[in-house]
Structure formats: C-alpha cells, structure tokens
Enzyme design. Structure first.
Site, PDB file in Angstrom:
ATOM      1  N   ASP A   1     -29.511 -18.319 -22.004  1.00  0.00           N
ATOM      2  CA  ASP A   1     -30.181 -19.333 -23.035  1.00  0.00           C
ATOM      3  C   ASP A   1     -29.312 -20.236 -23.362  1.00  0.00           C
ATOM      4  OD1 ASP A   1     -32.213 -17.482 -22.790  1.00  0.00           O
ATOM      5  OD2 ASP A   1     -32.350 -17.014 -24.918  1.00  0.00           O
TER       6      ASP A   1
ATOM      7  N   HIS B   1     -26.406 -13.745 -17.636  1.00  0.00           N
ATOM      8  CA  HIS B   1     -26.894 -13.023 -16.392  1.00  0.00           C
ATOM      9  C   HIS B   1     -26.516 -13.694 -14.959  1.00  0.00           C
ATOM     10  CE1 HIS B   1     -29.548 -10.225 -18.967  1.00  0.00           C
ATOM     11  NE2 HIS B   1     -29.024 -10.989 -19.857  1.00  0.00           N
TER      12      HIS B   1
ATOM     13  N   SER C   1     -21.278 -20.139 -27.631  1.00  0.00           N
ATOM     14  CA  SER C   1     -20.299 -20.800 -26.759  1.00  0.00           C
ATOM     15  C   SER C   1     -20.675 -21.378 -25.684  1.00  0.00           C
ATOM     16  CB  SER C   1     -19.340 -19.627 -26.113  1.00  0.00           C
ATOM     17  OG  SER C   1     -18.016 -20.239 -26.043  1.00  0.00           O
TER      18      SER C   1
END
Length: 303
Positions: free
Chosen positions: A104, A161, A263
């Site tokens: 995201d 991911h 981050s």
C-alpha cells in the site's frame, strides 16, 4: 469512531504539520536514532491502557483503518503497526504481464533511469549506485530501465508482498540514518534515500526471467525491517552488510516482509517495463494493484 473534539484536534495537528519548516524541525531535527529506538521499545508494551492511548494518538496524526486486520484485538501498538491482513483483503492482479505494487503506498517520483540517476522528488536526483550501496554493476544493469518510488505513510498497512511470481536471489542490508521520508524532507535533504538504512533485494521474475530490484528504505521511528523468507531469527542488522544469497521462491502476492512504521520502497526494473496508464505522482496504490507492464515476450504479438 472519532469524536467531534478529536476531529477538531486532528484538523489543528494537520495544519501544524502542513507548515514545512515546523514539520521538518519536529520530524528530523530531534535525535532520530534515539527516537527510533524508543519507539521500538515503547510500541511493544503490552499494557491495555498504554496500548489504547497509543493507538488513539496514532489515529490523531494518521488515517488509520484497522478493519481489514486478520488478528484483533491488538496486544500492543507494535502489533497494530505490523498487522497481517485477513485473507482476500488485497486482491492480486493475476495477469502475468503485470508487475503489481508490493505495498500500500503513495506513488512518488518515477520514470526512466538515465545516466545512472533517478529522482527522489522533482528537480532533485541521486546516483542509483549510491542507493545500492556502491554496487556499480547492479546500477548499470538497470540503466535505461524504469523506477517507481512507493511511500508508505505511518497509517498504512506496513507489510510488503511479491510483485510477481519470483525467486529472491540475494539480500543485502545497508546501515544508515533514519531521516523522515515525507515530501517535505525529500525537498530538503539531498540523496535522502542513499543516507537512510535500507536493504537491496535482487529478484528474478518467473515471467521472462527479468531481474527486478526492490530497495526498502527505513525512516524515522522504523525500529526494524523484517524479511519473512529469511531463516527465522536472522537479524539483518547483524549481517555486517554481507550479500546473503537465498533460494526463496514466492508466488505473486505472497508476503515478503514488513516495516515497523511507515517508509518507502524503490522499485527498479530493467529496460522495457512501463508504468501502467493512469498512474501519476500522488496516485494511491494498494498491494496487488497494477504498477508496471512487463515488456512483451520474444515472439509474442505484444501485451
């Protein structure tokens, strides 16, 4: 649900945060490493009152949606930060012609890698070899390729991911600072990503054998970067910067690791990859959504 008074307080905090000089001072001119270590300790306290107050404070500063978490209630603020998602919460674009977003994120600077440089923000570039810890050969391998900068805010889902079916060929940890990575800091700190703690993940895609590199970059309050495919108990910060060969194979959408606060991930591809239409600086992405299109396979009519 946030109360009216809580909503007003959040509005005031947002106005304060929008003042660039003050924002930069508060988030960068304090002892960054000390603040990061403190957050790493404090966020793990499993005491209900501290947990609830911490999560409520977090919500004041960030848009936080915990409804898709797999495991609730959370024993600590840290558990909320690194939460796993319930199955199906992030549909993965299955098309093998697509490289999907590993996290995201908000899309930042992106484009072609030219003359060994890329941009951290408009008008301010940095050497790719420096980002890669001085690996000139790897930087050259990406010359003419594409890059995309993905910024994870503090309130976002913090795990990342596999962007395709792939093999992780190696991992290298690079020690560094913990500057904030928000746009205000990116405008003021030259080569910021090259200064912060980070890791270099060299990947080989199953589709076409393309070599892709992910560079997760830590930031202030990021108390750790974890990679789930490494042997249990292996701490990146204790590897001394050695390149660690791996044989990990991950399916598209499989979890790779997580940050312990917001981050950035810099995605690097070889030539021929193109950003998906409709994406621009400021676009909001979620895990598994299309990020780039792979080049056509030899002999194929195109994608």
């Amino acid at each position: 649900m946030m109360t009216v008074s809580g909503s007003r307080l959040r509005t005031v905090l947002a106005r304060v945060g929008a003042q660039e000089d003050l924002n930069f001072l508060l988030t960068n001119r304090l002892p960054r490493r000390l603040a990061t270590r403190f957050m790493g300790w404090f966020s793990r306290i499993e005491q209900p009152l501290i947990r609830d107050l911490s999560i409520s404070t977090w919500r004041l500063f960030c848009d936080v949606d915990l409804r898709d978490a797999r495991d609730t209630p959370f024993p600590s603020l840290h558990a909320a930060f690194v939460r796993a998602l319930r199955p199906g919460a992030r549909p993965i674009a299955a098309d093998p012609a697509l490289l999907t977003s590993p996290s995201d994120a908000i899309l930042g600077a992106h484009g072609l890698i030219e003359a060994g440089r890329l941009f951290q923000i408009k008008g301010l570039s940095y050497p790719l070899a420096d980002l890669l810890g001085g690996d000139v050969a790897l930087a050259r391998a990406h010359e003419g390729g594409s890059y995309a900068t993905l910024r994870l805010t503090a309130g976002m889902y913090h795990r990342f991911h596999a962007p395709h079916d792939l093999r992780v060929e190696s991992v290298r940890h690079i020690w560094g600072d913990t500057w904030n990575v928000n746009p205000i800091a990116l405008k003021r700190v030259e080569a910021l990503f090259c200064r912060n703690e980070r890791a270099v993940l060299r990947l080989r895609l199953a589709e076409g054998g393309h070599a892709v590199t992910l560079v997760p970059v830590a930031a202030i309050l990021v108390a750790g970067l974890r990679l789930g495919f490494l042997p249990e108990g292996l701490a990146l910060r204790e590897t001394g910067g050695r390149t660690l060969p791996t044989a990990a194979r991950l399916a598209k959408g499989a979890e790779m690791g997580w940050f312990e606060h917001g981050s950035t991930i810099v995605v690097l591809t070889p030539p021929g990859f193109t950003l998906c239409p409709g994406l621009a600086v400021g676009s909001i992405l979620r895990v598994g959504e299309p990020l780039m299109r792979l080049p056509p396979l030899p002999g194929s009519p195109g994608r």
